[in-house]
Every structure is written in structure tokens, then in C-alpha cells.
Write a protein that holds these residues in place. Structure first.
Motif, PDB file in Angstrom:
ATOM      1  N   ASP A 109       0.831  -1.203   0.000  1.00 54.03           N
ATOM      2  CA  ASP A 109       0.000   0.000   0.000  1.00 54.03           C
ATOM      3  C   ASP A 109       0.868   1.257   0.000  1.00 54.03           C
ATOM      4  OD1 ASP A 109      -2.319  -1.488  -0.007  1.00 54.03           O
ATOM      5  OD2 ASP A 109      -2.535  -1.452   2.184  1.00 54.03           O
ATOM      6  N   ALA A 110       1.910   1.247   0.835  1.00 51.55           N
ATOM      7  CA  ALA A 110       2.814   2.399   0.873  1.00 51.55           C
ATOM      8  C   ALA A 110       3.538   2.554  -0.456  1.00 51.55           C
ATOM      9  CB  ALA A 110       3.827   2.235   2.014  1.00 51.55           C
ATOM     10  N   ALA A 111       3.898   1.445  -1.078  1.00 50.43           N
ATOM     11  CA  ALA A 111       4.564   1.512  -2.381  1.00 50.43           C
ATOM     12  C   ALA A 111       3.637   2.107  -3.430  1.00 50.43           C
ATOM     13  CB  ALA A 111       5.020   0.116  -2.804  1.00 50.43           C
ATOM     14  N   ALA A 112       2.355   1.740  -3.368  1.00 51.86           N
ATOM     15  CA  ALA A 112       1.387   2.289  -4.317  1.00 51.86           C
ATOM     16  C   ALA A 112       1.195   3.783  -4.089  1.00 51.86           C
ATOM     17  CB  ALA A 112       0.055   1.550  -4.184  1.00 51.86           C
ATOM     18  N   ARG A 113       1.138   4.193  -2.834  1.00 48.67           N
ATOM     19  CA  ARG A 113       0.997   5.625  -2.526  1.00 48.67           C
ATOM     20  C   ARG A 113       2.231   6.389  -2.982  1.00 48.67           C
ATOM     21  NH1 ARG A 113      -0.929   7.131   3.341  1.00 48.67           N
ATOM     22  NH2 ARG A 113      -1.322   9.083   2.238  1.00 48.67           N
ATOM     23  N   LEU A 114       3.408   5.782  -2.782  1.00 48.44           N
ATOM     24  CA  LEU A 114       4.641   6.423  -3.229  1.00 48.44           C
ATOM     25  C   LEU A 114       4.613   6.642  -4.737  1.00 48.44           C
ATOM     26  CD1 LEU A 114       7.540   7.431  -2.815  1.00 48.44           C
ATOM     27  CD2 LEU A 114       8.296   5.046  -3.011  1.00 48.44           C
ATOM     28  N   ALA A 115       4.172   5.621  -5.483  1.00 55.00           N
ATOM     29  CA  ALA A 115       4.096   5.752  -6.936  1.00 55.00           C
ATOM     30  C   ALA A 115       3.111   6.841  -7.335  1.00 55.00           C
ATOM     31  CB  ALA A 115       3.696   4.414  -7.552  1.00 55.00           C
ATOM     32  N   GLU A 116       1.993   6.931  -6.609  1.00 59.81           N
ATOM     33  CA  GLU A 116       0.981   7.954  -6.921  1.00 59.81           C
ATOM     34  C   GLU A 116       1.521   9.354  -6.661  1.00 59.81           C
ATOM     35  OE1 GLU A 116      -3.434   9.336  -5.282  1.00 59.81           O
ATOM     36  OE2 GLU A 116      -2.566   7.429  -4.656  1.00 59.81           O
ATOM     37  N   VAL A 117       2.143   9.540  -5.477  1.00 58.60           N
ATOM     38  CA  VAL A 117       2.700  10.850  -5.137  1.00 58.60           C
ATOM     39  C   VAL A 117       3.816  11.224  -6.098  1.00 58.60           C
ATOM     40  CG1 VAL A 117       3.893  12.174  -3.353  1.00 58.60           C
ATOM     41  CG2 VAL A 117       2.056  10.627  -2.712  1.00 58.60           C
ATOM     42  N   ARG A 118       4.654  10.245  -6.456  1.00 60.50           N
ATOM     43  CA  ARG A 118       5.755  10.517  -7.381  1.00 60.50           C
ATOM     44  C   ARG A 118       5.224  10.968  -8.740  1.00 60.50           C
ATOM     45  NH1 ARG A 118      10.588   6.299  -9.253  1.00 60.50           N
ATOM     46  NH2 ARG A 118      11.583   7.735 -10.740  1.00 60.50           N
ATOM     47  N   ALA A 119       4.152  10.329  -9.214  1.00 53.34           N
ATOM     48  CA  ALA A 119       3.569  10.712 -10.504  1.00 53.34           C
ATOM     49  C   ALA A 119       3.072  12.153 -10.470  1.00 53.34           C
ATOM     50  CB  ALA A 119       2.439   9.756 -10.870  1.00 53.34           C
ATOM     51  N   ARG A 120       2.433  12.554  -9.358  1.00 57.27           N
ATOM     52  CA  ARG A 120       1.950  13.930  -9.249  1.00 57.27           C
ATOM     53  C   ARG A 120       3.106  14.919  -9.214  1.00 57.27           C
ATOM     54  NH1 ARG A 120      -2.016  12.000  -5.350  1.00 57.27           N
ATOM     55  NH2 ARG A 120      -0.732  12.866  -3.668  1.00 57.27           N
ATOM     56  N   ILE A 121       4.175  14.553  -8.506  1.00 62.14           N
ATOM     57  CA  ILE A 121       5.313  15.458  -8.397  1.00 62.14           C
ATOM     58  C   ILE A 121       6.055  15.566  -9.725  1.00 62.14           C
ATOM     59  CG2 ILE A 121       7.564  15.780  -7.286  1.00 62.14           C
ATOM     60  CD1 ILE A 121       6.342  14.681  -4.735  1.00 62.14           C
ATOM     61  N   GLU A 122       6.154  14.463 -10.448  1.00 65.86           N
ATOM     62  CA  GLU A 122       6.796  14.519 -11.759  1.00 65.86           C
ATOM     63  C   GLU A 122       6.034  15.431 -12.709  1.00 65.86           C
ATOM     64  OE1 GLU A 122       7.023  10.427 -12.847  1.00 65.86           O
ATOM     65  OE2 GLU A 122       9.035  10.154 -11.991  1.00 65.86           O
ATOM     66  N   THR A 123       4.706  15.536 -12.484  1.00 66.63           N
ATOM     67  CA  THR A 123       3.884  16.421 -13.317  1.00 66.63           C
ATOM     68  C   THR A 123       3.925  17.863 -12.830  1.00 66.63           C
ATOM     69  OG1 THR A 123       2.399  14.595 -13.848  1.00 66.63           O
ATOM     70  CG2 THR A 123       1.565  16.826 -14.218  1.00 66.63           C
ATOM     71  N   GLY A 124       3.791  18.035 -11.517  1.00 64.39           N
ATOM     72  CA  GLY A 124       3.664  19.386 -10.974  1.00 64.39           C
ATOM     73  C   GLY A 124       4.936  19.982 -10.417  1.00 64.39           C
ATOM     74  N   GLY A 125       5.974  19.171 -10.191  1.00 64.16           N
ATOM     75  CA  GLY A 125       7.231  19.685  -9.681  1.00 64.16           C
ATOM     76  C   GLY A 125       7.120  20.210  -8.256  1.00 64.16           C
ATOM     77  N   ALA A 126       7.835  21.292  -7.979  1.00 60.51           N
ATOM     78  CA  ALA A 126       7.882  21.853  -6.632  1.00 60.51           C
ATOM     79  C   ALA A 126       6.517  22.345  -6.174  1.00 60.51           C
ATOM     80  CB  ALA A 126       8.896  22.997  -6.580  1.00 60.51           C
ATOM     81  N   VAL A 127       5.662  22.759  -7.114  1.00 59.38           N
ATOM     82  CA  VAL A 127       4.309  23.202  -6.744  1.00 59.38           C
ATOM     83  C   VAL A 127       3.528  22.038  -6.147  1.00 59.38           C
ATOM     84  CG1 VAL A 127       2.134  24.129  -7.614  1.00 59.38           C
ATOM     85  CG2 VAL A 127       4.304  25.015  -8.485  1.00 59.38           C
ATOM     86  N   ALA A 128       3.693  20.844  -6.718  1.00 61.44           N
ATOM     87  CA  ALA A 128       3.025  19.658  -6.189  1.00 61.44           C
ATOM     88  C   ALA A 128       3.571  19.296  -4.811  1.00 61.44           C
ATOM     89  CB  ALA A 128       3.192  18.493  -7.154  1.00 61.44           C
ATOM     90  N   VAL A 129       4.870  19.501  -4.610  1.00 59.92           N
ATOM     91  CA  VAL A 129       5.455  19.264  -3.286  1.00 59.92           C
ATOM     92  C   VAL A 129       4.841  20.214  -2.267  1.00 59.92           C
ATOM     93  CG1 VAL A 129       7.580  19.351  -1.919  1.00 59.92           C
ATOM     94  CG2 VAL A 129       7.616  18.389  -4.232  1.00 59.92           C
ATOM     95  N   PHE A 130       4.761  21.491  -2.619  1.00 61.48           N
ATOM     96  CA  PHE A 130       4.170  22.488  -1.728  1.00 61.48           C
ATOM     97  C   PHE A 130       2.737  22.116  -1.369  1.00 61.48           C
ATOM     98  CE2 PHE A 130       1.443  26.286  -1.475  1.00 61.48           C
ATOM     99  CZ  PHE A 130       1.942  26.859  -0.315  1.00 61.48           C
ATOM    100  N   ALA A 131       1.943  21.712  -2.362  1.00 65.10           N
ATOM    101  CA  ALA A 131       0.547  21.343  -2.109  1.00 65.10           C
ATOM    102  C   ALA A 131       0.461  20.118  -1.205  1.00 65.10           C
ATOM    103  CB  ALA A 131      -0.175  21.085  -3.433  1.00 65.10           C
ATOM    104  N   ALA A 132       1.344  19.139  -1.425  1.00 66.30           N
ATOM    105  CA  ALA A 132       1.325  17.930  -0.610  1.00 66.30           C
ATOM    106  C   ALA A 132       1.681  18.219   0.843  1.00 66.30           C
ATOM    107  CB  ALA A 132       2.284  16.891  -1.192  1.00 66.30           C
TER     108      ALA A 132
END
Length: 213
Positions: A109-132
Motif C-alpha cells: 500500500d505504501a509503495a502504491a501511494r509512493l508511486a501515486e505521489v511521485r507521478a503527481r510530483i513529476e507532473t507538478g514539480g515543486a508546486v506539487a510538493v508544496f501542495a502535498a
């Protein structure tokens, strides 16, 4: 045969022992709530953002409700601990992912969440990090994903500092404004009502801890 000690002599002794116990308890309370409170929040927030997510907001709120002068030092300690912990995970993710992954990603489950968060960050960059950083997503998961996604170190540091600072200082501003009313409401409650609130928050704390596993 020894004569019994007069009652008048035993009462001062009992009062003296009771007074000594009360003074000792007050010293313990001062030590826990005094100079160690802010360092404890820093350490707890650092742990929350590295290896063990837990509801640090509950003890943070309790410290802030001690009075307005405690609000912003508590917020700063929690924010600093979270930022430094996130930076540590980010750097380790960039340098030694294989070593740190087992400490953060311990199940599918944690691995799946990591993949999901990574995909969002790869798309949004630092803005996605800030939002998270403003959401309940574990800080270490976001930091790990940001390191794997190749976010620049400077941009990540800026995003996590702004995100965690905004989260904790916004909480501080709210409690700075209405903290006195909350404390007044607490004092208005009867003893059984206070115990009920304490039990509810203890149950909430345990439930949130359980969710982190």
C-alpha cells in the motif's frame, strides 16, 4: 509497651509529606511543560517527517493552548523539525534510495501511494510538493517521491519550508485568536466533561497512530 504517638503530632507529619508530594509533582509538570516542551515538539516533528508518521498536531495544539506566548515558538519548532526531517529523507532518496526505502515503504500500500505521489510530483514539480505539504500525506513519503522524481534541491527546500511553515503557523494564528475562548470553555466544563474530552482525544490519538502502520 510503647505509648501511641499523639494524634496532634502525626497530623503535621502527614501534611508535610503531602505538601512535599505536591511540590514534587509541580516540579515535574514545570519540567515537562517548560524548557523541554519546545525541544520535544522539534524532535517529535522530525521523527514524524522521517521514519514514523504520528499526529504531532495534537501535542502541538496542547502546547499552543498554554498561552499566546507559547504559540509561535511551538509552531516554529514543529515546522523546523518537519523541514529538516523532510530534507534528510529527500537527500537520502537522491543518494541512497535502496537503503532508505525499507524504512519508508514497508508494504504494498505504501509503495502504491509512493508511486501515486511521485507521478503527481513529476507532473507538478515543486508546486506539487508544496501542495502535498499542506495535506495529510506523510511528509517522508512526499520527500522520498520528490527525490525520486528529480525535483531540484533548492526548489524542494523552498517548497517544504513554505508548505510546512504555512501549515503550522496558520494553526498557530487560529489558536492565537481563539485559544483563550477554548481554554475558557474547557474550564467551564464539569470534571466528568473534561475526562470525556480527554478520553475522546486519547482515542483519536491512538486511532491516528494505528492508521500510520
Amino acid at each position: 509497651m510503647s505509648t501511641p504517638e499523639p494524634r496532634s503530632a502525626s497530623r503535621p507529619r502527614r501534611r508535610g509529606a503531602s505538601r512535599a508530594i505536591r511540590l514534587f509533582r509541580l516540579r515535574l509538570i514545570r519540567a515537562a511543560r517548560g524548557k523541554w516542551a519546545v525541544p520535544a515538539l522539534f524532535i517529535g516533528s522530525f521523527i514524524d517527517s522521517t521514519v514514523f508518521p504520528w499526529p504531532v498536531a495534537l501535542p502541538l495544539a496542547a502546547q499552543m493552548l498554554r498561552g499566546r506566548r507559547h504559540v509561535f515558538p511551538a509552531a516554529a519548532a514543529a515546522a523546523l523539525g518537519s523541514v529538516l526531517g523532510g530534507l534528510l529523507v529527500f537527500v537520502l532518496a537522491r543518494l541512497a534510495f535502496e537503503a532508505i526505502a525499507p524504512m519508508v515503504v514497508d508494504d504494498s500500500d505504501a509503495a502504491a501511494r509512493l508511486a501515486e505521489v511521485r507521478a503527481r510530483i513529476e507532473t507538478g514539480g515543486a508546486v506539487a510538493v508544496f501542495a502535498a505539504m499542506l495535506t495529510p500525506v506523510p511528509v517522508q513519503l512526499t520527500s522520498l517521491a520528490a527525490g525520486l522524481a528529480g525535483v531540484g534541491g533548492v526548489w524542494f527546500a523552498l517548497a517544504i519550508t513554505l508548505g510546512r511553515g504555512l501549515r503550522y503557523f496558520a494553526m498557530g494564528l487560529v489558536l492565537y485568536a481563539v485559544g483563550d475562548q477554548i481554554v475558557a470553555g474547557w474550564l467551564w466544563l464539569p470534571r466528568w466533561g473534561r475526562w470525556l474530552v480527554i478520553c475522546l482525544f486519547a482515542a483519536l490519538f491512538i486511532w491516528l497512530i494505528a492508521l500510520s502502520f
